[in-house]
Write an enzyme that holds these catalytic residues in place. Structure first.
Site, mmCIF file in Angstrom:
data_model
loop_
_atom_site.group_PDB
_atom_site.id
_atom_site.type_symbol
_atom_site.label_atom_id
_atom_site.label_comp_id
_atom_site.label_asym_id
_atom_site.label_seq_id
_atom_site.Cartn_x
_atom_site.Cartn_y
_atom_site.Cartn_z
ATOM 1 N N ARG A 72 3.759 22.663 -9.719
ATOM 2 C CA ARG A 72 5.194 22.487 -9.473
ATOM 3 C C ARG A 72 5.924 22.704 -10.799
ATOM 4 N NH1 ARG A 72 5.602 19.490 -13.289
ATOM 5 N NH2 ARG A 72 7.736 19.143 -12.626
ATOM 6 N N GLY A 73 7.272 22.694 -10.717
ATOM 7 C CA GLY A 73 8.072 23.033 -11.897
ATOM 8 C C GLY A 73 8.462 24.498 -11.775
ATOM 9 N N ARG A 98 8.784 27.487 -1.627
ATOM 10 C CA ARG A 98 9.769 26.488 -2.062
ATOM 11 C C ARG A 98 11.085 27.228 -2.327
ATOM 12 N NH1 ARG A 98 8.002 22.049 -6.166
ATOM 13 N NH2 ARG A 98 9.659 20.961 -5.041
ATOM 14 N N GLN A 130 7.014 12.576 -10.886
ATOM 15 C CA GLN A 130 6.701 13.530 -11.956
ATOM 16 C C GLN A 130 6.970 12.927 -13.339
ATOM 17 O OE1 GLN A 130 8.549 14.156 -9.255
ATOM 18 N NE2 GLN A 130 8.390 16.269 -8.549
ATOM 19 N N ASP A 175 16.253 24.112 -12.070
ATOM 20 C CA ASP A 175 15.586 24.962 -11.074
ATOM 21 C C ASP A 175 16.422 26.181 -10.737
ATOM 22 O OD1 ASP A 175 14.284 22.148 -10.571
ATOM 23 O OD2 ASP A 175 12.963 23.691 -9.752
ATOM 24 N N LYS A 198 15.780 18.419 -10.288
ATOM 25 C CA LYS A 198 15.174 17.328 -9.510
ATOM 26 C C LYS A 198 16.215 16.293 -9.085
ATOM 27 C CE LYS A 198 11.882 16.995 -8.343
ATOM 28 N NZ LYS A 198 11.604 17.459 -6.942
HETATM 29 O O1 MRU Z 1 9.765 19.425 -7.415
HETATM 30 P P1 MRU Z 1 9.371 19.880 -8.771
HETATM 31 O O2 MRU Z 1 8.396 18.964 -9.459
HETATM 32 O O3 MRU Z 1 8.900 21.315 -8.766
HETATM 33 O O4 MRU Z 1 10.702 19.832 -9.612
HETATM 34 C C1 MRU Z 1 10.688 20.200 -10.957
HETATM 35 C C2 MRU Z 1 11.993 20.059 -11.640
HETATM 36 O O5 MRU Z 1 12.975 19.689 -11.065
HETATM 37 C C3 MRU Z 1 12.045 20.506 -13.075
HETATM 38 O O6 MRU Z 1 12.970 19.752 -13.792
HETATM 39 C C4 MRU Z 1 12.478 21.970 -13.109
HETATM 40 O O7 MRU Z 1 11.670 22.736 -12.262
HETATM 41 C C5 MRU Z 1 12.437 22.536 -14.466
HETATM 42 S S1 MRU Z 1 10.794 22.792 -15.063
HETATM 43 C C6 MRU Z 1 10.931 23.514 -16.573
#
Ligand code: MRU
Length: 339
Positions: free
Chosen positions: A46-47, A81, A185, A226, A237
């Site tokens: 994820r990320g 996603r 996370q 994102d 997030k």
């Molecule tokens: O749901 P996730 O864990 O994929 O969400 C991740 C985030 O919101 C991060 O802050 C974002 O992807 C930036 S990662 C450099």
């Protein structure tokens, strides 16, 4: 040394299974693109940048079964996603290679492009870290949300890249990591990652952020992104928007660390960003225990949108955009094309 988020070995993709951290460091073997897609959906990886990297390798993996399989992989992976634009940005890059590569070289070219996306991301993050640390110098009490670190990227991290560089340059950094319900996370990944690098980190429950700010324990909030709309609104997030409101109230700089690949200039404002809604069981069940009575509705958006006017600066690999708006972002991006 932090583990790599993905490893390519003997025509399989091994994905560091982030659902198991910090209890276990193990890799999930993916032998086809369907398994990569499922790993992204289930958040084994994820990320925003990390999802793009895994998807790129998924397309390369599919090409072992021929061009048609790679085309199917593009379609399947694009449905994993919806919010992080890096996924679509990486798939676009893979599609260009797919369209221009000779049959004989297809697998080699796609794998090379996936490797390139992966390695390039680390350099981008180090540049973000440099710009961010220059901006934040003099402040050492930092709050962050979710995990925008090495685990969420090719390495080094965006928000955590800034924190890493700040620590490397000045030391003495103290981080407050919001736990980030429901997937945790912040408490599982950010705290573990910073601990590996010897950076002082304190985990707080999400509902403690206001108090921690009021007590003057925070000199800057730094988060990842994102998707950034062309007017500077930022999807990140869920909970990020709340922190931005709190930071504004407490007059604390609110900084977003974001590679340029996370900007989506096709969207006018953050209202146009698709927000993923995830399974309610992520909220209903903690470990093996149900924590909400049967038949109770839950609402589980994975992201929220922070309006641009609450953002002090967006830190990119090419420099910072202060108090972002449509005009500043378009001028900034145009100036890069001239470089
Ligand atoms: O749901 P996730 O864990 O994929 O969400 C991740 C985030 O919101 C991060 O802050 C974002 O992807 C930036 S990662 C450099």
């Amino acid at each position: 040394m932090l583990p790599e988020i993905v490893k390519w070995d003997n025509n399989n993709l091994f994905i560091l299974d982030q659902r198991k951290i910090p209890m276990e460091i193990s890799y999930l073997k993916c032998s086809n693109y369907q398994e990569v897609a499922s790993a992204i959906e289930k958040m084994a990886i994820r990320g925003a940048p990390a999802i793009g990297i895994a998807a790129a390798y998924g397309v390369a993996l599919a090409s072992l079964q021929g061009r048609d399989s790679s085309k199917k992989a593009l379609e399947r992976l694009s449905r994993t996603r919806p919010t992080a634009v890096n996924l679509f940005w990486a798939l676009d890059r893979m599609e260009k290679v797919l369209d221009h590569s000779e049959e004989m070289c297809l697998f080699r070219d796609l794998l090379a492009e996936a490797d390139h996306i992966y390695k390039e991301d680390i350099e981008i993050n180090m540049a973000i870290g440099q710009h961010g640390a220059t901006l934040v110098q003099g402040r050492s009490l930092i709050m962050t949300h979710c995990n925008a670190g090495a685990l969420a990227t090719g390495g080094y991290g965006t928000a955590l890249g800034v924190i890493r560089k700040l620590q490397e340059d000045h030391g003495n950094v103290k981080v407050y990591a919001c736990e980030t319900r429901p997937v945790l996370q912040g408490s599982r990944l950010t705290s573990w990652e910073l601990q590996q690098d010897g950076i002082d980190v304190t985990v707080i429950c999400d509902n403690m952020a206001a108090l921690v700010m009021k007590l003057n324990y925070v000199e800057a909030v730094i988060v990842g992104a994102d998707r950034v709309a062309s007017n500077g609104d930022v999807a990140n997030k869920v909970g990020t928007y709340g922190l931005a409101v709190l930071a504004s109230f407490h007059k604390i700089p609110f900084l977003v660390a974001s590679p340029i690949s996370t900007f989506d200039m096709t969207l006018e404002t953050g209202r146009d960003i698709p927000i993923e809604e995830r399974d309610g069981n992520e909220i209903r069940i903690i470990g093996h225990n149900r924590v909400i009575p049967d038949l109770i509705r839950v609402y589980n958006p994975a992201f929220d949108v922070t309006p641009a006017h609450l953002i002090s600066a967006i830190i990119t690999e090419k420099g910072c955009i202060f108090k972002p708006d449509s005009g500043k972002i378009s001028t900034f991006l145009k100036s890069l094309k001239k470089e």
